[in-house]
Scaffold this motif. Sequence first.
Motif, short mmCIF file in Angstrom:
data_model
loop_
_atom_site.label_atom_id
_atom_site.label_comp_id
_atom_site.label_asym_id
_atom_site.label_seq_id
_atom_site.Cartn_x
_atom_site.Cartn_y
_atom_site.Cartn_z
N GLN A 264 0.83 -1.20 0.00
CA GLN A 264 0.00 0.00 0.00
C GLN A 264 0.87 1.25 0.00
OE1 GLN A 264 -3.70 0.50 2.44
NE2 GLN A 264 -2.48 2.04 3.51
N ASP A 265 1.96 1.24 0.74
CA ASP A 265 2.81 2.42 0.80
C ASP A 265 3.33 2.80 -0.57
OD1 ASP A 265 4.24 4.37 2.58
OD2 ASP A 265 5.99 3.43 1.66
N ASP A 266 3.79 1.82 -1.35
CA ASP A 266 4.27 2.12 -2.70
C ASP A 266 3.12 2.52 -3.62
OD1 ASP A 266 7.01 1.77 -2.35
OD2 ASP A 266 6.90 -0.38 -2.72
N LEU A 267 2.00 1.84 -3.54
CA LEU A 267 0.87 2.15 -4.41
C LEU A 267 0.34 3.56 -4.18
CD1 LEU A 267 -0.97 -1.27 -4.09
CD2 LEU A 267 0.25 -0.46 -6.11
N HIS A 268 0.49 4.08 -2.95
CA HIS A 268 0.03 5.43 -2.62
C HIS A 268 1.11 6.50 -2.80
CE1 HIS A 268 -3.57 4.38 0.24
NE2 HIS A 268 -3.63 3.73 -0.91
N TRP A 269 2.38 6.14 -2.63
CA TRP A 269 3.41 7.16 -2.44
C TRP A 269 4.60 7.08 -3.39
CZ3 TRP A 269 2.91 11.35 0.55
CH2 TRP A 269 1.94 11.33 1.56
N ILE A 270 4.87 5.97 -4.02
CA ILE A 270 6.12 5.84 -4.77
C ILE A 270 6.24 6.94 -5.83
CG2 ILE A 270 5.29 4.28 -6.60
CD1 ILE A 270 7.97 2.72 -6.16
N ARG A 271 7.46 7.36 -6.05
CA ARG A 271 7.66 8.39 -7.06
C ARG A 271 8.85 8.05 -7.95
NH1 ARG A 271 4.74 13.11 -6.80
NH2 ARG A 271 4.62 13.10 -4.52
N TRP A 272 10.06 8.48 -7.59
CA TRP A 272 11.15 8.47 -8.56
C TRP A 272 11.65 7.06 -8.88
CZ3 TRP A 272 10.29 12.56 -10.85
CH2 TRP A 272 9.92 13.72 -10.15
N ASP A 273 11.64 6.15 -7.93
CA ASP A 273 12.06 4.78 -8.25
C ASP A 273 11.18 4.19 -9.35
OD1 ASP A 273 14.03 4.93 -6.37
OD2 ASP A 273 13.05 3.63 -4.90
N PHE A 274 9.93 4.59 -9.36
CA PHE A 274 9.00 4.13 -10.39
C PHE A 274 9.10 4.98 -11.65
CE2 PHE A 274 4.62 5.07 -12.05
CZ PHE A 274 4.43 3.89 -12.75
N LEU A 275 9.07 6.29 -11.50
CA LEU A 275 9.04 7.17 -12.67
C LEU A 275 10.31 7.06 -13.50
CD1 LEU A 275 7.54 10.38 -11.01
CD2 LEU A 275 6.33 8.64 -12.35
N ASN A 276 11.44 6.82 -12.87
CA ASN A 276 12.72 6.74 -13.59
C ASN A 276 13.02 5.35 -14.14
OD1 ASN A 276 13.23 9.45 -13.10
ND2 ASN A 276 14.34 9.03 -11.19
N HIS A 277 12.15 4.39 -13.88
CA HIS A 277 12.36 3.01 -14.33
C HIS A 277 11.82 2.89 -15.76
CE1 HIS A 277 12.97 -1.31 -13.62
NE2 HIS A 277 11.90 -1.50 -14.35
N GLU A 278 12.69 2.55 -16.71
CA GLU A 278 12.30 2.54 -18.12
C GLU A 278 12.00 1.15 -18.66
OE1 GLU A 278 15.31 4.62 -20.26
OE2 GLU A 278 14.84 6.56 -19.34
N ALA A 279 12.37 0.11 -17.94
CA ALA A 279 12.13 -1.25 -18.44
C ALA A 279 10.65 -1.62 -18.27
CB ALA A 279 13.00 -2.24 -17.68
N PRO A 280 10.18 -2.59 -19.05
CA PRO A 280 8.77 -3.00 -18.92
C PRO A 280 8.45 -3.57 -17.55
CG PRO A 280 9.73 -3.83 -20.96
CD PRO A 280 10.87 -3.30 -20.14
N HIS A 281 7.21 -3.38 -17.13
CA HIS A 281 6.68 -4.00 -15.93
C HIS A 281 5.80 -5.18 -16.33
CE1 HIS A 281 8.02 -0.56 -13.58
NE2 HIS A 281 7.31 0.26 -14.33
N GLU A 282 5.28 -5.85 -15.33
CA GLU A 282 4.31 -6.92 -15.55
C GLU A 282 3.07 -6.40 -16.26
OE1 GLU A 282 1.71 -9.94 -12.68
OE2 GLU A 282 3.44 -8.87 -11.88
N VAL A 283 2.72 -5.14 -16.01
CA VAL A 283 1.60 -4.47 -16.66
C VAL A 283 2.06 -3.08 -17.08
CG1 VAL A 283 -0.23 -5.68 -15.39
CG2 VAL A 283 0.79 -3.60 -14.42
N VAL A 284 1.33 -2.47 -18.02
CA VAL A 284 1.48 -1.04 -18.25
C VAL A 284 0.69 -0.34 -17.16
CG1 VAL A 284 0.87 0.89 -19.77
CG2 VAL A 284 1.93 -1.16 -20.72
N VAL A 285 1.35 0.54 -16.41
CA VAL A 285 0.76 1.13 -15.22
C VAL A 285 0.12 2.47 -15.58
CG1 VAL A 285 1.15 1.91 -12.86
CG2 VAL A 285 2.49 -0.01 -13.79
N VAL A 286 -1.15 2.60 -15.27
CA VAL A 286 -1.88 3.86 -15.42
C VAL A 286 -1.97 4.47 -14.03
CG1 VAL A 286 -4.01 4.95 -16.19
CG2 VAL A 286 -3.17 2.89 -17.35
N HIS A 287 -1.48 5.71 -13.87
CA HIS A 287 -1.31 6.28 -12.53
C HIS A 287 -1.49 7.78 -12.55
CE1 HIS A 287 2.71 8.21 -13.18
NE2 HIS A 287 2.76 7.31 -14.16
#
Length: 250
Positions: free
Chosen positions: A176-199
Motif C-alpha cells: 500500500q505504501d508504494d501504491l500510494h506514495w512511490i515516485r522516482w524509483d517508479f518514474l525513472n524506471h524505463e524497463a517493462p513492468h508486468e503491466v502497463v501502469v496507469v497512474h
Amino acid sequence: MVSFGTARLPAGLRLYAIGDIHGELAMLEDRHAAIEADLLRRPVADWRVVHLGDLIDRGPDSLGVMQFLAALDPSRHLTLCGNHDGYLRFFLDNPEGAPFEQWQRNGGDAALISFGLDRSLILRGERRDIHAALEAALPPTLRAFLDGLPNKLRFGDFGFTHAGIRPDVPWERQTQDDLHWIRWDFLNHEAPHEVVVVHGHTPAPQIELKTNRVNVDTGAGKGGALSCIVIEGTEVAALGDDGPVALSTG
C-alpha cells in the motif's frame, strides 16, 4: 512483461481513467459529461471508469467530489485510494497517530472546510476536537465509501494504481505504501513492468505516455486541468470534449 503497444485490454472492454481530482467537482462533472458524450457517439457494451485517487484536498469541494463518486453505479465506476484519501482515512481511524500537520500543509484544511468544519477550529489544531467534528460531519455512507476504496485494479495487461508500483516486484505483492506514495524509483524506471501502469500522483503539464506507464495527473487542484484517457484494445488516447485525441510516447 509488456510495453505500450503490446499491452491489451480484455476484448470488448473500453476503459476510461481520470487523474487526481483534488476537490475539483466542476472539473470532474465536466470529464464525466465528456465520457457520456463519447459513449453516445461510440457505443460499447462493456465499459468502466477508473478514478485514480486523490479525491480530496486543495480544491474547493472535496465533500462534493466524494458525494458525486459515492452515488455512481459501482459496477461501472471504480475509484482508487490515493495518498490524500489515505490521510483522511488514517486520521479518522487514529487521530493521535496520523500525520495531521503534514496533511494540513498539503491541502487538508480545504477538505475539512468543505466537510463543514469551522475554520477557527481547524486553525487551533486540536486533534481531538477536529476529529470529533469531522466524525459528526462526515455521513456514514461517505465513511463506508472511503473505507472501501481499493489500492489497485487490473484489467488485462493494464494495471491501475494511484502513484505507481515498485519495479521488479510482482503485481500481487505491491505494498500500500508504494501504491500510494512511490515516485522516482517508479518514474525513472524505463524497463517493462508486468503491466502497463496507469497512474497519477505526480503532476505533469500534460498526459505522459511512456513505454511502460501512463501518467494522467495534470495538476487539478494546483491550477492545472483534470485529464481523462480512454483505452480500448491496445490503443490509449486522451479524451477531449469532442472524443479521443491521439497521444504520442515520450
